[in-house]
Scaffold this active site. Structure first.
Site, PDB file in Angstrom:
ATOM      1  N   HIS A 106      70.379  55.280  61.050  1.00  0.00           N
ATOM      2  CA  HIS A 106      71.733  54.795  60.744  1.00  0.00           C
ATOM      3  C   HIS A 106      72.753  55.937  60.598  1.00  0.00           C
ATOM      4  CE1 HIS A 106      75.088  52.752  58.889  1.00  0.00           C
ATOM      5  NE2 HIS A 106      74.840  53.295  57.714  1.00  0.00           N
ATOM      6  N   GLU A 132      74.528  57.401  47.631  1.00  0.00           N
ATOM      7  CA  GLU A 132      74.360  55.976  47.290  1.00  0.00           C
ATOM      8  C   GLU A 132      72.881  55.571  47.269  1.00  0.00           C
ATOM      9  OE1 GLU A 132      77.676  53.603  48.953  1.00  0.00           O
ATOM     10  OE2 GLU A 132      76.068  52.261  49.583  1.00  0.00           O
ATOM     11  N   ASP A 133      72.096  56.085  48.181  1.00  0.00           N
ATOM     12  CA  ASP A 133      70.747  55.542  48.398  1.00  0.00           C
ATOM     13  C   ASP A 133      69.588  56.498  48.119  1.00  0.00           C
ATOM     14  OD1 ASP A 133      71.959  53.217  49.221  1.00  0.00           O
ATOM     15  OD2 ASP A 133      71.875  53.701  51.348  1.00  0.00           O
ATOM     16  N   ASP A 141      75.272  58.163  53.245  1.00  0.00           N
ATOM     17  CA  ASP A 141      74.504  57.275  52.357  1.00  0.00           C
ATOM     18  C   ASP A 141      73.534  58.034  51.447  1.00  0.00           C
ATOM     19  OD1 ASP A 141      75.504  54.675  52.791  1.00  0.00           O
ATOM     20  OD2 ASP A 141      74.319  54.421  54.631  1.00  0.00           O
ATOM     21  N   ASP A 186      80.758  53.497  60.160  1.00  0.00           N
ATOM     22  CA  ASP A 186      79.689  52.886  59.349  1.00  0.00           C
ATOM     23  C   ASP A 186      79.688  51.370  59.569  1.00  0.00           C
ATOM     24  OD1 ASP A 186      77.700  52.665  57.344  1.00  0.00           O
ATOM     25  OD2 ASP A 186      79.155  52.653  55.712  1.00  0.00           O
TER      26      ASP A 186
END
Ligand code: G4P
Ligand code: MN
Length: 179
Positions: free
Chosen positions: A35, A65-66, A62, A122
């Protein structure tokens, strides 16, 4: 090799290590790193973006965030601009899912031009990904809601990159969603 290539390799390697245990929500459980790499590729190949810091922010977008990555860590490794861009596209984890979605709509028009580029790419990647394969457990209603909400976010990102916005508009049109 150019110094930009070296920097991009360093950045993609950092993202790959951070996301190494994560998978996408598709049936094949695709490695998550596809991604962020795909988002950076959309920016370069479709958006015509050559700004290295935008491409780095896309690769890293990301991680905070992840994964266990902090903004401070990004700042130490990649510098202030890249860290600030990732910060701009990172949801506040303290908020509920609903509030997070509302905040994305609210913040989109106030973010920097560079952050808007990352957010556009995104969204474009994720909407194409949904069309390719519905995420595990998502109903048709949830898919449609994701398109409707994404259009609200993208509305606040307009006037940033005509090519990316054209592609997004077409995807919304196919779902009967007005941009
Ligand atoms: N379409 C799709 N999305 C997947 C898949 N696997 C993981 N995702 C991620 O899921 C997020 C979208 O699903 P949501 O329901 O909104 O997010 P949530 O799981 O975090 O609550 C996106 O996060 P994001 O990149 O942070 O973007 P955003 O939705 O927050 O803008 C997307 O990257 C997949 O197989 N297909
Ligand atoms: Mn993303």
């Amino acid at each position: 090799m150019s110094s930009d290539s070296v920097i991009l390799l360093e950045t993609v390697n950092f993202a790959a290590e951070k996301h190494r245990n994560q998978r996408r929500k598709d049936a094949e459980q695709t490695p998550y790193i596809t991604h962020p790499i795909g988002v950076a590729r959309i920016l370069s190949h479709e958006g015509g973006i050559t700004d290295i810091e935008v491409l780095q922010a896309a690769l890293l977008h990301d991680t905070v965030e992840d994964t266990d990555t902090s903004i401070g860590e990004l700042q130490a490794v990649f510098g202030q601009t890249v860290a600030r861009l990732v910060q701009e596209v990172t949801d506040d984890k303290a908020l509920s899912k609903e509030e997070t979605k509302r905040q994305q709509v609210e913040h989109a028009p106030h973010s920097s031009h560079q952050a808007k580029l990352v957010k556009l790419a995104d969204k474009l990647y994720n909407l194409r990904d949904i069309n390719r394969c519905t995420p595990t457990g998502w109903s048709a209603e949830r898919v449609q809601e994701y398109f409707v909400w994404s259009a609200q976010v993208v509305r606040g990102l307009r006037g940033t990159n005509p090519a990316l916005e054209r592609h997004l508009e077409e995807l919304f049109k196919q779902r009967g969603v007005e941009l």
